[in-house]
Write an enzyme that holds these catalytic residues in place. Sequence first.
Site, PDB file in Angstrom:
ATOM      1  N   CYS A 114     -45.349 -31.266   1.541  1.00 25.89           N
ATOM      2  CA  CYS A 114     -44.361 -31.931   2.405  1.00 25.89           C
ATOM      3  C   CYS A 114     -44.078 -33.651   2.289  1.00 25.89           C
ATOM      4  O   CYS A 114     -42.904 -33.398   3.355  1.00 25.89           O
ATOM      5  CB  CYS A 114     -45.414 -31.729   3.905  1.00 25.89           C
ATOM      6  SG  CYS A 114     -46.319 -30.074   3.949  1.00 25.89           S
ATOM      7  N   HIS A 279     -41.647 -34.811   9.227  1.00 24.37           N
ATOM      8  CA  HIS A 279     -41.168 -33.518   8.050  1.00 24.37           C
ATOM      9  C   HIS A 279     -41.585 -32.053   9.215  1.00 24.37           C
ATOM     10  O   HIS A 279     -42.738 -32.507  10.703  1.00 24.37           O
ATOM     11  CB  HIS A 279     -42.542 -33.968   7.756  1.00 24.37           C
ATOM     12  CG  HIS A 279     -43.083 -32.172   7.327  1.00 24.37           C
ATOM     13  ND1 HIS A 279     -42.387 -30.914   6.642  1.00 24.37           N
ATOM     14  CD2 HIS A 279     -44.048 -31.985   7.580  1.00 24.37           C
ATOM     15  CE1 HIS A 279     -42.783 -30.167   6.075  1.00 24.37           C
ATOM     16  NE2 HIS A 279     -44.537 -31.079   6.406  1.00 24.37           N
ATOM     17  N   ASN A 309     -41.195 -24.501   8.608  1.00 28.15           N
ATOM     18  CA  ASN A 309     -41.828 -25.231   8.074  1.00 28.15           C
ATOM     19  C   ASN A 309     -41.473 -24.875   6.321  1.00 28.15           C
ATOM     20  O   ASN A 309     -42.077 -24.108   5.729  1.00 28.15           O
ATOM     21  CB  ASN A 309     -43.779 -25.766   7.624  1.00 28.15           C
ATOM     22  CG  ASN A 309     -44.069 -26.623   7.212  1.00 28.15           C
ATOM     23  OD1 ASN A 309     -43.532 -27.335   6.404  1.00 28.15           O
ATOM     24  ND2 ASN A 309     -44.854 -27.413   7.289  1.00 28.15           N
TER      25      ASN A 309
HETATM   26  O1  UT7 Z   1     -46.790 -28.607   6.565  1.00 28.60           O
HETATM   27  C1  UT7 Z   1     -47.516 -29.531   6.983  1.00 28.60           C
HETATM   28  C2  UT7 Z   1     -48.791 -28.629   6.392  1.00 28.60           C
HETATM   29  N1  UT7 Z   1     -49.283 -28.387   7.497  1.00 28.60           N
HETATM   30  C3  UT7 Z   1     -49.185 -28.489   8.848  1.00 28.60           C
HETATM   31  O2  UT7 Z   1     -49.731 -29.301   9.361  1.00 28.60           O
HETATM   32  C4  UT7 Z   1     -50.352 -27.684   9.893  1.00 28.60           C
HETATM   33  C5  UT7 Z   1     -50.842 -27.815  10.658  1.00 28.60           C
HETATM   34  N2  UT7 Z   1     -52.011 -27.270  11.429  1.00 28.60           N
HETATM   35  C6  UT7 Z   1     -51.585 -26.389  12.526  1.00 28.60           C
HETATM   36  O3  UT7 Z   1     -49.869 -26.392  12.858  1.00 28.60           O
HETATM   37  C7  UT7 Z   1     -52.118 -25.305  13.161  1.00 28.60           C
HETATM   38  O4  UT7 Z   1     -53.633 -25.864  12.992  1.00 28.60           O
HETATM   39  C8  UT7 Z   1     -51.476 -23.960  12.759  1.00 28.60           C
HETATM   40  C9  UT7 Z   1     -50.430 -23.835  13.716  1.00 28.60           C
HETATM   41  C10 UT7 Z   1     -51.756 -23.105  11.268  1.00 28.60           C
HETATM   42  C11 UT7 Z   1     -52.758 -22.779  13.586  1.00 28.60           C
HETATM   43  O5  UT7 Z   1     -53.207 -23.236  14.811  1.00 28.60           O
HETATM   44  P1  UT7 Z   1     -54.557 -23.735  15.801  1.00 28.60           P
HETATM   45  O6  UT7 Z   1     -54.272 -24.014  17.212  1.00 28.60           O
HETATM   46  O7  UT7 Z   1     -55.200 -24.659  14.672  1.00 28.60           O
HETATM   47  O8  UT7 Z   1     -55.077 -22.559  15.132  1.00 28.60           O
HETATM   48  P2  UT7 Z   1     -56.442 -21.673  13.954  1.00 28.60           P
HETATM   49  O9  UT7 Z   1     -56.536 -21.850  13.098  1.00 28.60           O
HETATM   50  O10 UT7 Z   1     -57.554 -22.797  15.359  1.00 28.60           O
HETATM   51  O11 UT7 Z   1     -56.377 -20.469  15.174  1.00 28.60           O
HETATM   52  C12 UT7 Z   1     -56.866 -20.528  16.292  1.00 28.60           C
HETATM   53  C13 UT7 Z   1     -57.831 -18.487  16.572  1.00 28.60           C
HETATM   54  C14 UT7 Z   1     -58.129 -18.283  15.323  1.00 28.60           C
HETATM   55  O12 UT7 Z   1     -58.673 -17.003  16.247  1.00 28.60           O
HETATM   56  P3  UT7 Z   1     -60.060 -17.816  16.815  1.00 28.60           P
HETATM   57  O13 UT7 Z   1     -61.416 -18.040  15.537  1.00 28.60           O
HETATM   58  O14 UT7 Z   1     -60.084 -18.383  18.171  1.00 28.60           O
HETATM   59  O15 UT7 Z   1     -60.892 -15.666  17.192  1.00 28.60           O
HETATM   60  C15 UT7 Z   1     -57.504 -17.587  14.647  1.00 28.60           C
HETATM   61  O16 UT7 Z   1     -57.654 -16.166  13.861  1.00 28.60           O
HETATM   62  O17 UT7 Z   1     -55.981 -17.917  16.519  1.00 28.60           O
HETATM   63  C16 UT7 Z   1     -56.518 -17.301  15.260  1.00 28.60           C
HETATM   64  N3  UT7 Z   1     -55.210 -17.527  14.670  1.00 28.60           N
HETATM   65  C17 UT7 Z   1     -53.624 -16.274  15.473  1.00 28.60           C
HETATM   66  N4  UT7 Z   1     -53.511 -15.757  16.119  1.00 28.60           N
HETATM   67  C18 UT7 Z   1     -52.358 -15.032  15.784  1.00 28.60           C
HETATM   68  C19 UT7 Z   1     -54.440 -18.077  13.461  1.00 28.60           C
HETATM   69  N5  UT7 Z   1     -53.043 -17.759  13.134  1.00 28.60           N
HETATM   70  C20 UT7 Z   1     -52.795 -17.020  13.796  1.00 28.60           C
HETATM   71  C21 UT7 Z   1     -51.851 -16.642  14.045  1.00 28.60           C
HETATM   72  N6  UT7 Z   1     -51.229 -14.897  15.053  1.00 28.60           N
HETATM   73  N7  UT7 Z   1     -50.486 -16.367  13.318  1.00 28.60           N
END
Ligand code: UT7
Length: 352
Positions: A114, A279, A309
């Site tokens: 990134c 970014h 992204n």
């Molecule tokens: O480019 C630079 C690098 N990348 C980033 O900067 C990304 C930084 N991180 C993020 O943007 C966020 O962490 C994400 C968008 C990737 C994920 O969002 P989050 O609010 O941190 O969700 P999480 O990973 O903590 O997951 C929360 C819940 C989980 O379910 P449980 O365990 O609470 O039942 C996941 O399994 O959301 C679930 N989940 C989804 N649900 C529906 C994860 N991905 C998805 C999805 N659709 N696509």
Amino acid sequence: MLNSKIGGIGYYVPERIVTNEELSKLMDTTDEWIVERTGIKERRYAVKHEESSTTMAVHASKRAIENAGITEKDVDFIIFATLSPDYYFPGCGVLLQREMGMNGIGALDIRNQCSGFIYALSIADQFVKTGMYKNILVVGSEFHSSNLDFSTRGRNVTVIFGDGAGAAIIQPTEEEGKGILTTHLHADGEYAEHLAYFNPGGHGGVFLKDTELYPDYGDEPEYGGMLVTHEMIDKGQTFPHMNGRYVFKFAVEKFPEVIREALAATDYEVKDIDMLIPHQANLRISQMIQLNLGLDSDKVFNNIEKYGNTTAASIPIALCEAVEAGKVKDGDLVCLAAFGSGFTWGSCLIRW
Ligand code: UT7
């Protein structure tokens, strides 16, 4: 010493639009979840077997070269940032050079994900300042969709990434106080495995023996081989891995930090920024940076809702769109900033 400037920019995104709705047919996700957590509504996917990081880069580069008012013959060095190269080696730099008929000039590949475009800009800036090169083609291009996990297992990663390319021509400028004013690069390899693509790789598992980084991938991960083994494919270990929450936490801390560092180095203040182009990692991250810095929302450019992204391509695509929309004008103070895998992060302040 000469200052360098961005003398021309261009971008390319594939035609195919992939909506959240479409992804929700392949995995357990919803448009609501994706929009609420990331701000992304759709992204672009390149056409497999017809397009690649290199071919998209060719389109973007041609536009940047034209925009700079030069020709391919004037380009004297290439810097190519990507995490999704056409080949494991050689890098995309030489492929772009060949495809554009610029044979003979140096071509360097950047592997800073990134932050790749900011790293590439900073290197180009140094080469121009010393007088070594006069027209450096800097490219960020990504073909993420070529290898994402489209099952529910990969949903946290797959929904956020999209394909595209952006390019810039870095040239010397004689205009006092204009061009690239400062660049700042950082990395902390302590966190390398929190956002990584382990296989193909030659690590043979040396760093990953006791890790619990892959909780969803079974108790006995297969990391022992070189590059890719059948077991890795069977266990779904040939896809990018991201500890999303962890990355998020660091991103919202490091973005403002490195932006303030660039301002401090040039004696500017947050209020002097005319346009911040972060970014495009996640709209929530951009909003938190804006809040942290106390910037008005019209001073932060976001286009993640359309493209997702695009890693190394996100900043040049966004910069190009901002310029085309008249949101970056002659004389504006523009700040570019990135954070991502490595972890790596960086910033660049430009008097446009
Ligand atoms: O480019 C630079 C690098 N990348 C980033 O900067 C990304 C930084 N991180 C993020 O943007 C966020 O962490 C994400 C968008 C990737 C994920 O969002 P989050 O609010 O941190 O969700 P999480 O990973 O903590 O997951 C929360 C819940 C989980 O379910 P449980 O365990 O609470 O039942 C996941 O399994 O959301 C679930 N989940 C989804 N649900 C529906 C994860 N991905 C998805 C999805 N659709 N696509």
